[in-house]
Write a protein that holds these residues in place. Structure first.
Motif, mmCIF file in Angstrom:
data_model
loop_
_atom_site.group_PDB
_atom_site.id
_atom_site.type_symbol
_atom_site.label_atom_id
_atom_site.label_comp_id
_atom_site.label_asym_id
_atom_site.label_seq_id
_atom_site.Cartn_x
_atom_site.Cartn_y
_atom_site.Cartn_z
ATOM 1 N N ALA A 182 50.291 3.316 25.496
ATOM 2 C CA ALA A 182 51.192 2.279 24.961
ATOM 3 C C ALA A 182 51.940 2.804 23.733
ATOM 4 C CB ALA A 182 50.397 1.025 24.618
ATOM 5 N N LEU A 183 51.251 3.614 22.899
ATOM 6 C CA LEU A 183 51.876 4.162 21.686
ATOM 7 C C LEU A 183 52.942 5.210 22.033
ATOM 8 C CD1 LEU A 183 51.860 4.463 18.529
ATOM 9 C CD2 LEU A 183 50.102 6.233 18.843
ATOM 10 N N TRP A 184 52.606 6.097 22.948
ATOM 11 C CA TRP A 184 53.486 7.246 23.239
ATOM 12 C C TRP A 184 54.543 6.927 24.296
ATOM 13 C CZ3 TRP A 184 53.397 12.266 21.094
ATOM 14 C CH2 TRP A 184 52.397 12.484 20.135
ATOM 15 N N PHE A 185 54.251 5.970 25.170
ATOM 16 C CA PHE A 185 55.190 5.640 26.248
ATOM 17 C C PHE A 185 55.480 4.137 26.260
ATOM 18 C CE2 PHE A 185 53.508 9.730 27.554
ATOM 19 C CZ PHE A 185 54.593 10.371 28.141
ATOM 20 N N PRO A 186 56.071 3.608 25.162
ATOM 21 C CA PRO A 186 56.375 2.170 25.131
ATOM 22 C C PRO A 186 57.365 1.778 26.229
ATOM 23 C CG PRO A 186 57.438 3.303 23.293
ATOM 24 C CD PRO A 186 56.530 4.300 23.936
ATOM 25 N N GLU A 187 58.129 2.760 26.716
ATOM 26 C CA GLU A 187 59.112 2.499 27.784
ATOM 27 C C GLU A 187 58.445 2.387 29.162
ATOM 28 O OE1 GLU A 187 58.519 5.277 26.179
ATOM 29 O OE2 GLU A 187 58.976 7.080 27.344
ATOM 30 N N GLY A 188 57.126 2.698 29.224
ATOM 31 C CA GLY A 188 56.413 2.669 30.495
ATOM 32 C C GLY A 188 56.457 4.037 31.164
ATOM 33 N N VAL A 189 55.724 4.167 32.262
ATOM 34 C CA VAL A 189 55.671 5.446 32.973
ATOM 35 C C VAL A 189 56.155 5.247 34.405
ATOM 36 C CG1 VAL A 189 53.818 6.354 31.516
ATOM 37 C CG2 VAL A 189 53.241 5.168 33.639
ATOM 38 N N ALA A 190 56.349 6.392 35.092
ATOM 39 C CA ALA A 190 56.881 6.343 36.457
ATOM 40 C C ALA A 190 55.857 5.763 37.429
ATOM 41 C CB ALA A 190 57.270 7.744 36.894
ATOM 42 N N GLU A 191 56.345 5.068 38.421
ATOM 43 C CA GLU A 191 55.470 4.603 39.507
ATOM 44 C C GLU A 191 55.866 5.355 40.759
ATOM 45 O OE1 GLU A 191 54.953 0.425 40.148
ATOM 46 O OE2 GLU A 191 55.031 0.042 37.983
ATOM 47 N N TRP A 192 54.948 6.173 41.248
ATOM 48 C CA TRP A 192 55.225 6.880 42.496
ATOM 49 C C TRP A 192 53.903 7.237 43.141
ATOM 50 C CZ3 TRP A 192 53.832 12.162 43.288
ATOM 51 C CH2 TRP A 192 53.324 12.804 42.150
ATOM 52 N N GLN A 193 53.936 7.478 44.422
ATOM 53 C CA GLN A 193 52.721 7.788 45.188
ATOM 54 C C GLN A 193 52.894 9.173 45.807
ATOM 55 O OE1 GLN A 193 50.185 5.077 46.471
ATOM 56 N NE2 GLN A 193 49.040 6.962 46.721
ATOM 57 N N SER A 194 51.934 10.051 45.595
ATOM 58 C CA SER A 194 52.026 11.386 46.175
ATOM 59 C C SER A 194 51.855 11.330 47.689
ATOM 60 C CB SER A 194 50.939 12.278 45.584
ATOM 61 O OG SER A 194 50.853 13.470 46.324
ATOM 62 N N SER A 195 52.674 12.110 48.393
ATOM 63 C CA SER A 195 52.536 12.164 49.855
ATOM 64 C C SER A 195 51.265 12.909 50.252
ATOM 65 C CB SER A 195 53.767 12.822 50.477
ATOM 66 O OG SER A 195 53.927 14.097 49.918
ATOM 67 N N ALA A 196 50.647 13.621 49.290
ATOM 68 C CA ALA A 196 49.392 14.345 49.576
ATOM 69 C C ALA A 196 48.165 13.479 49.303
ATOM 70 C CB ALA A 196 49.332 15.607 48.722
ATOM 71 N N HIS A 197 48.374 12.213 48.909
ATOM 72 C CA HIS A 197 47.264 11.375 48.436
ATOM 73 C C HIS A 197 46.045 11.388 49.369
ATOM 74 C CE1 HIS A 197 45.522 8.270 45.874
ATOM 75 N NE2 HIS A 197 45.097 7.712 46.985
ATOM 76 N N SER A 198 46.281 11.181 50.648
ATOM 77 C CA SER A 198 45.142 11.077 51.582
ATOM 78 C C SER A 198 44.489 12.436 51.857
ATOM 79 C CB SER A 198 45.571 10.418 52.890
ATOM 80 O OG SER A 198 46.541 11.209 53.507
ATOM 81 N N TRP A 199 45.105 13.533 51.380
ATOM 82 C CA TRP A 199 44.482 14.848 51.496
ATOM 83 C C TRP A 199 43.603 15.144 50.282
ATOM 84 C CZ3 TRP A 199 44.567 16.718 56.142
ATOM 85 C CH2 TRP A 199 45.617 16.392 56.983
ATOM 86 N N ILE A 200 43.720 14.323 49.235
ATOM 87 C CA ILE A 200 42.961 14.539 47.999
ATOM 88 C C ILE A 200 41.880 13.473 47.827
ATOM 89 C CG2 ILE A 200 43.138 14.721 45.474
ATOM 90 C CD1 ILE A 200 46.108 15.523 45.928
ATOM 91 N N TYR A 201 42.217 12.216 48.214
ATOM 92 C CA TYR A 201 41.303 11.090 48.034
ATOM 93 C C TYR A 201 40.900 10.521 49.382
ATOM 94 C CZ TYR A 201 42.726 11.299 43.146
ATOM 95 O OH TYR A 201 42.960 11.724 41.857
ATOM 96 N N GLU A 202 39.597 10.180 49.561
ATOM 97 C CA GLU A 202 39.175 9.614 50.851
ATOM 98 C C GLU A 202 39.277 8.097 50.826
ATOM 99 O OE1 GLU A 202 35.209 11.044 51.560
ATOM 100 O OE2 GLU A 202 34.378 9.923 49.894
#
Ligand code: RTP
Length: 148
Positions: free
Chosen positions: A128-148
């Motif tokens: 909140a202190l360093w990124f008051p503008e918020g952060v990016a929202e995106w989903q990695s296309s590799a997600h299901s290869w890293i997380y079950e």
């Protein structure tokens, strides 16, 4: 998913360790959600390290953090706060295991290259202190290869 705040300190930037550090978090399977190069001013450094204001090393720490630009980042992933601290290694590089960032690249506690939030609650505050503008929202296309 959990997020943490990671800062590459001025020595890490000056020594050209930015790519190496980002690479370690990326290869692990964490997602980069925020990234910027920041020249920190004194009042902001004092705010970030407010919890340490009574410590004898506080002034030196603030001078160190404002001595050159830093890289501020938000990383996301399962247990990223705790695992991020493991990737970083112990605060004093004399105690950091080889294979950790501080174990591989630092010698002095006052030049220990990188900061990582120490709890989910401090991560929330630091983001909140360093990124008051918020952060990016995106989903990695590799997600299901890293997380079950
Ligand atoms: P950080 O906040 O930078 O991730 O470090 P940390 O949680 O591992 O350690 P912390 O106790 O919060 O200290 C913050 C930073 O202050 C400097 N320090 N110097 N001279 C000293 O005894 C001393 N102790 C701490 C380090 O740069 C440390 O990362």
């Amino acid at each position: 998913m959990e997020q943490t705040f990671i800062m590459i300190k001025p020595d890490g930037v000056q020594r050209g360790l930015v790519g190496e550090i980002i690479s370690r978090f990326e290869k692990k399977g964490f997602y980069l959600k925020g990234l910027k190069l920041v020249s920190v001013v004194q009042s902001f450094a004092e705010k970030h390290y407010a919890d340490l204001s009574s410590k004898p090393f506080f002034q030196g720490l603030v001078e160190y953090i404002i001595s050159g630009p830093v890289i501020a980042m938000v990383w996301e992933g399962k247990n990223v706060v705790t695992t991020g601290r493991k990737i970083i290694g112990a605060t004093n590089p004399s105690d950091s295991a080889p294979g950790t960032i501080r174990g591989d690249f630092a010698v002095e506690i006052g030049r220990n290259v990188i900061h990582g939030s120490d709890s989910v609650e401090s991560a929330r505050k630091e983001i909140a202190l360093w990124f008051p503008e918020g952060v990016a929202e995106w989903q990695s296309s590799a997600h299901s290869w890293i997380y079950e």
